[in-house]
Design an enzyme around this catalytic site. Structure first.
Site, PDB file in Angstrom:
ATOM      1  N   HIS A 157      43.673  65.996  26.660  1.00 34.37           N
ATOM      2  CA  HIS A 157      43.492  66.868  27.825  1.00 34.37           C
ATOM      3  C   HIS A 157      44.279  68.175  27.656  1.00 34.37           C
ATOM      4  O   HIS A 157      43.720  69.272  27.799  1.00 34.37           O
ATOM      5  CB  HIS A 157      43.959  66.123  29.074  1.00 34.37           C
ATOM      6  CG  HIS A 157      43.827  66.905  30.344  1.00 34.37           C
ATOM      7  ND1 HIS A 157      42.795  66.738  31.227  1.00 34.37           N
ATOM      8  CD2 HIS A 157      44.622  67.870  30.899  1.00 34.37           C
ATOM      9  CE1 HIS A 157      42.936  67.550  32.257  1.00 34.37           C
ATOM     10  NE2 HIS A 157      44.051  68.253  32.088  1.00 34.37           N
ATOM     11  N   GLU A 158      45.553  68.062  27.336  1.00 31.49           N
ATOM     12  CA  GLU A 158      46.386  69.262  27.209  1.00 31.49           C
ATOM     13  C   GLU A 158      45.969  70.097  26.001  1.00 31.49           C
ATOM     14  O   GLU A 158      46.118  71.321  26.007  1.00 31.49           O
ATOM     15  CB  GLU A 158      47.862  68.879  27.120  1.00 31.49           C
ATOM     16  CG  GLU A 158      48.398  68.125  28.330  1.00 31.49           C
ATOM     17  CD  GLU A 158      48.190  68.840  29.654  1.00 31.49           C
ATOM     18  OE1 GLU A 158      48.104  70.094  29.659  1.00 31.49           O
ATOM     19  OE2 GLU A 158      48.095  68.163  30.694  1.00 31.49           O
TER      20      GLU A 158
ATOM     21  N   HIS B  98      43.414  72.606  27.005  1.00 31.42           N
ATOM     22  CA  HIS B  98      44.058  73.811  27.544  1.00 31.42           C
ATOM     23  C   HIS B  98      44.569  74.695  26.411  1.00 31.42           C
ATOM     24  O   HIS B  98      44.399  75.922  26.425  1.00 31.42           O
ATOM     25  CB  HIS B  98      45.239  73.423  28.431  1.00 31.42           C
ATOM     26  CG  HIS B  98      44.878  72.899  29.782  1.00 31.42           C
ATOM     27  ND1 HIS B  98      44.115  73.618  30.683  1.00 31.42           N
ATOM     28  CD2 HIS B  98      45.192  71.730  30.410  1.00 31.42           C
ATOM     29  CE1 HIS B  98      43.973  72.918  31.808  1.00 31.42           C
ATOM     30  NE2 HIS B  98      44.614  71.764  31.663  1.00 31.42           N
TER      31      HIS B  98
ATOM     32  N   GLU C 160      40.769  74.431  33.427  1.00 27.77           N
ATOM     33  CA  GLU C 160      40.652  72.985  33.560  1.00 27.77           C
ATOM     34  C   GLU C 160      39.356  72.481  32.937  1.00 27.77           C
ATOM     35  O   GLU C 160      39.306  71.353  32.426  1.00 27.77           O
ATOM     36  CB  GLU C 160      40.735  72.588  35.030  1.00 27.77           C
ATOM     37  CG  GLU C 160      40.955  71.108  35.270  1.00 27.77           C
ATOM     38  CD  GLU C 160      42.281  70.594  34.721  1.00 27.77           C
ATOM     39  OE1 GLU C 160      42.380  69.382  34.429  1.00 27.77           O
ATOM     40  OE2 GLU C 160      43.216  71.408  34.564  1.00 27.77           O
TER      41      GLU C 160
END
Length: 508
Positions: free
Chosen positions: A274-275, A278, A304
Site C-alpha cells: 500500500h505505502e 504512494h 490514495e
C-alpha cells in the site's frame, strides 16, 4: 523550473519563492518522519518546537505582502505566453499558487504555529494512549487541538466562501465538496449492506492463516522484495518502522514505514505494498517541476488511488497471488496447505466485519471511512464534542458494520489522523478506492497482456501506464480532468461496484 521559460518578472519571483517554500516543506516532512520512526521520546518536545518554528517561517514567506503583488502581476503576464511549450504548466502552476496562497492568508501566523504545536503534542500522547487503551489521557489534548482546527475552518470558510468542512477538505482534495461526498457515500451506503451480506453468505470455509512466528527480519526482506517488484527505487527512498504505516519525505527521498506482527506476516506485507503505491507516485512526479506546486501530487484521492490500485486491484488479483506465493514460501520457509495458492487467494479476498480500518477488506473498508467522515464533520461543525467520540464511534460501528469495538485501541484510538491534526482527510480514502478501480479498469483495457505481466511479477507495463497517465502529470490538470483524460470519464461509483461484484461474486 525549465530554463526556456520567458522572462516574466512577477512569475519568476513567485517560482523562486515557491522553490524555497518547497525546500522547507521537504525539511518539515523529514522532521515528521524522524519523530515518528526513529527519534527517542525525550527529543519529542524539541522536535515539536523545531517543526512549529519552520511552519511559522514557511507561513511568513508564503503570506508576505509581495506574494499577493506578484500573483496579481503574474495573472497579467500569463496571457503573454501564447503557444510557448511551458504555457500549460505555468498557467496550472499559477492556479495552484493562488489556491495555496488563499489557504495560507486565511490564517494568522500565530494560529498556524499553535496548530503545529498542538498537533505534535497530541500525537505524542496518542502514541502512548493507543496501546494503553487510554482515551482519557488524550481527550484534553485532542479537545484543544479540535478547538484550533475549528478556528482554522472558520477562518478559511470565510476567506474561501465555502462551508466549514469544505474549507478543510479542500486542503486534501482540491475542489472537493461535502455535498459531492455525501452523494457518493449515500450511494455506497445503499449498495454495501446488501452486497456485504450476499458476499458473506457466498463465502466458503475460513481460509487457513499460515502459522508463525515470522521473524521481523524475514518480513522486512519480504517487504523489500515486494517493493522491488513493484518498481520502487531504493536509491531514492527506504523502509522503516512506526506505530502507524505511512509514506512521507520528498519525491527524491521517499520514506515508507510499516508495523510488524510476528504472528501474521500478511498485514505488514500488504501495508508495505500500500505505502509503495504512494511512494511510486512521488517518485514519478515531473522532475522539471518538483519544486513548484504544479509538480506535486494531485490531491489525496488520487494519491490514495495509487496505493489502493497496487494493494487492492493488482496485488490481491489471482494472477499476482499465483506469482507471489512461491516467493513467500521461499523467504518465510512455509509449507503445507496454508501455503497453497488457492488458500492465499481465499485469504486475500476474505470479507469480514472487522474493527481495524487498515486491515479491512475492499467491501467493508468504505464503511470505516463513512463512519470517520461523518464523525469528524460533526466535530468540526460543533455538533459533537471530543468526550462523546468513543460512544459515537462504537454506535456507528454497530450500525454500519454490525460490530462493536471491545476497546478504544481498536476503536477511536486506532487512526493517527485526528490526533495529528489531519481533519478533512478521511473521505479521500474511499474516493481513492473508487478512483483506483476506474484507473485499473482503464489500464487493463489499454495495456495488452497487463494481467499476464502481473502474473509473472512484471509490473513495468502497469508502472509505465501510471507514469504516463497520472504520475508525470503532477497538478497540470484538475482531478476530474486527470481522471477523464486517463479513463474517458470522471469518477463513477459504478466502476467500483462492478469491480466488487466481479471479484467477490464472480459476476461479469
Amino acid at each position: 523550473m525549465p530554463s526556456q521559460t520567458p522572462l516574466l518578472p512577477a512569475l519568476d519571483s513567485l517560482t523562486k519563492r515557491f522553490s524555497r517554500l518547497s525546500a522547507m516543506e521537504d525539511a518539515q516532512a523529514f522532521l515528521h518522519w524522524d519523530m515518528a520512526a526513529v527519534m527517542p521520546d525525550g527529543g519529542a518536545e524539541t522536535r515539536s518546537n523545531q517543526i512549529a518554528t519552520l511552519t511559522g517561517l514557511h507561513h511568513d514567506l508564503l503570506t508576505a505582502p509581495e506574494v499577493a503583488d506578484w500573483i496579481a502581476a503574474a495573472e497579467g503576464e500569463i496571457n503573454t505566453l501564447g503557444d510557448h511549450p511551458d504555457a500549460p504548466w505555468l498557467m496550472a502552476n499559477l492556479r495552484e499558487i493562488k489556491r495555496t496562497h488563499a489557504h495560507a492568508t486565511a490564517l494568522p501566523g500565530d494560529l498556524v504555529e499553535a496548530l503545529s504545536r498542538a498537533s505534535n503534542a497530541c500525537e505524542r500522547i496518542w502514541r502512548k494512549a493507543r496501546p494503553a487503551n487510554d482515551f482519557a489521557s488524550v481527550r484534553e489534548p485532542l479537545a484543544a487541538l479540535l478547538s484550533l482546527v475549528r478556528q482554522s475552518a472558520q477562518a478559511k470558510s470565510e476567506a474561501l466562501g465555502v462551508d466549514l468542512y469544505d474549507a478543510l477538505l479542500d486542503e486534501y482534495e482540491p475542489g472537493g465538496s461535502s455535498a459531492r461526498v455525501d452523494a457518493i457515500f449515500g450511494d455506497l451506503e445503499a449498495f454495501l449492506p446488501g452486497f456485504l451480506q450476499e458476499v458473506l453468505d457466498r463465502q466458503g470455509a475460513e481460509p487457513a492463516l499460515p502459522q508463525g512466528p515470522f521473524p521481523i527480519d524475514l518480513q522486512k526482506e519480504l517487504g523489500r522484495r515486494a517493493m522491488e517488484t513493484l518498481g520502487f527505487d531504493f536509491n531514492h527512498g527506504r523502509l522503516d518502522v512506526s506505530a502507524h504505516p505511512f509514506c512521507g519525505g520528498s519525491p527524491r527521498d521517499v520514506r515508507l514505514t510499516t508495523r510488524y506482527d510476528e504472528a501474521d506476516f500478511t498485514k505488514a506485507l500488504m501495508g508495505v505494498i500500500h505505502e509503495t503505491g504512494h511512494a511510486l507516485y512521488e517518485q514519478g512526479l515531473p522532475e522539471a517541476w518538483l519544486d513548484q506546486p504544479v509538480g506535486r501530487a494531485r490531491g489525496m484521492s488520487v494519491h490514495e488511488s495509487q496505493s489502493l490500485l497496487h494493494e487492492m486491484q493488482a496485488c490481491r488479483s489471482a494472477e499476482f497471488i499465483a506469482y507471489a506465493t512461491p516467493v513467500w514460501k521461499e523467504v518465510l520457509g512455509g509449507s503445507g496447505p496454508a501455503w497453497e495458492v488457492e488458500n492465499f487467494q481465499r485469504l486475500y479476498t476474505r470479507v469480514n466485519r472487522g474493527f481495524i480500518r487498515v486491515d479491512a477488506d475492499e467491501v467493508t473498508y468504505p464503511a470505516h471511512v463513512i463512519l470517520r467522515y461523518r464523525l469528524e464533520k460533526d466535530l468540526i461543525e460543533g455538533k459533537m464534542e471530543v468526550e462523546h467520540i468513543p460512544e459515537a464511534w462504537n454506535a456507528a460501528m454497530e450500525r454500519l458494520l454490525g460490530v462493536t469495538p471491545p476497546t478504544d485501541t481498536v476503536g477511536c484510538l486506532q487512526d493517527i489522523h485526528w490526533y495529528d491534526g489531519a481533519w478533512g482527510y478521511f473521505p479521500t480514502y474511499t474516493l481513492g478506492a473508487m478512483t483506483a478501480a476506474q484507473l485499473f479498469d482503464a489500464a487493463r483495457t489499454q495495456v495488452p497482456g497487463l494481467m499476464e505481466s502481473i502474473g509473472t511479477g512484471n509490473f513495468a507495463p502497469l508502472l509505465g501506464w501510471l507514469r504516463e497517465n497520472i504520475h508525470r502529470k503532477g497538478c497540470l490538470l484538475t482531478t476530474d480532468e486527470l481522471l477523464t483524460q486517463a479513463t474517458g470519464r470522471p469518477l463513477e461509483a459504478s466502476v467500483f461496484e462492478r469491480h466488487l461484484r466481479r471479484r467477490y461474486l464472480g459476476e461479469g
